[in-house]
Motif scaffolding. Structure first.
Motif: not given
Length: 72
Positions: A5-21
């Motif tokens: 797909k066109p666009g940015r190169p992959s940054k590798g496997h990532r997971v979502q990490y939610k925090v409250r600040l």
């Protein structure tokens, strides 16, 4: 024909990490990320990486920071 797909190169496997600040901390992080020319996600990842000895897994914070000019 390429299957990528066109666009940015992959940054590798990532997971979502939610925090409250606290709002002021979130705003400070957003401002610091802009000053470093980074996304907020990359900025927070770089902070965590720098404090855990895993600098190779995140963008560097040691980039030259250029002064920002406010537009009218």
């Amino acid at each position: 024909m390429s299957s990528r797909k066109p666009g940015r190169p992959s940054k590798g496997h990532r997971v979502q990490y939610k925090v409250r600040l606290p709002l002021m901390l979130k705003e400070a992080a957003a401002e610091a990320a802009r000053a470093h020319g980074m996304t907020e996600t990359d900025y927070v990842a770089a902070l965590i990486a720098a404090n855990t000895g895993l600098e190779h897994l995140a963008p560097s914070l040691n980039q030259e920071v250029l002064p920002l000019q406010k537009s009218a």
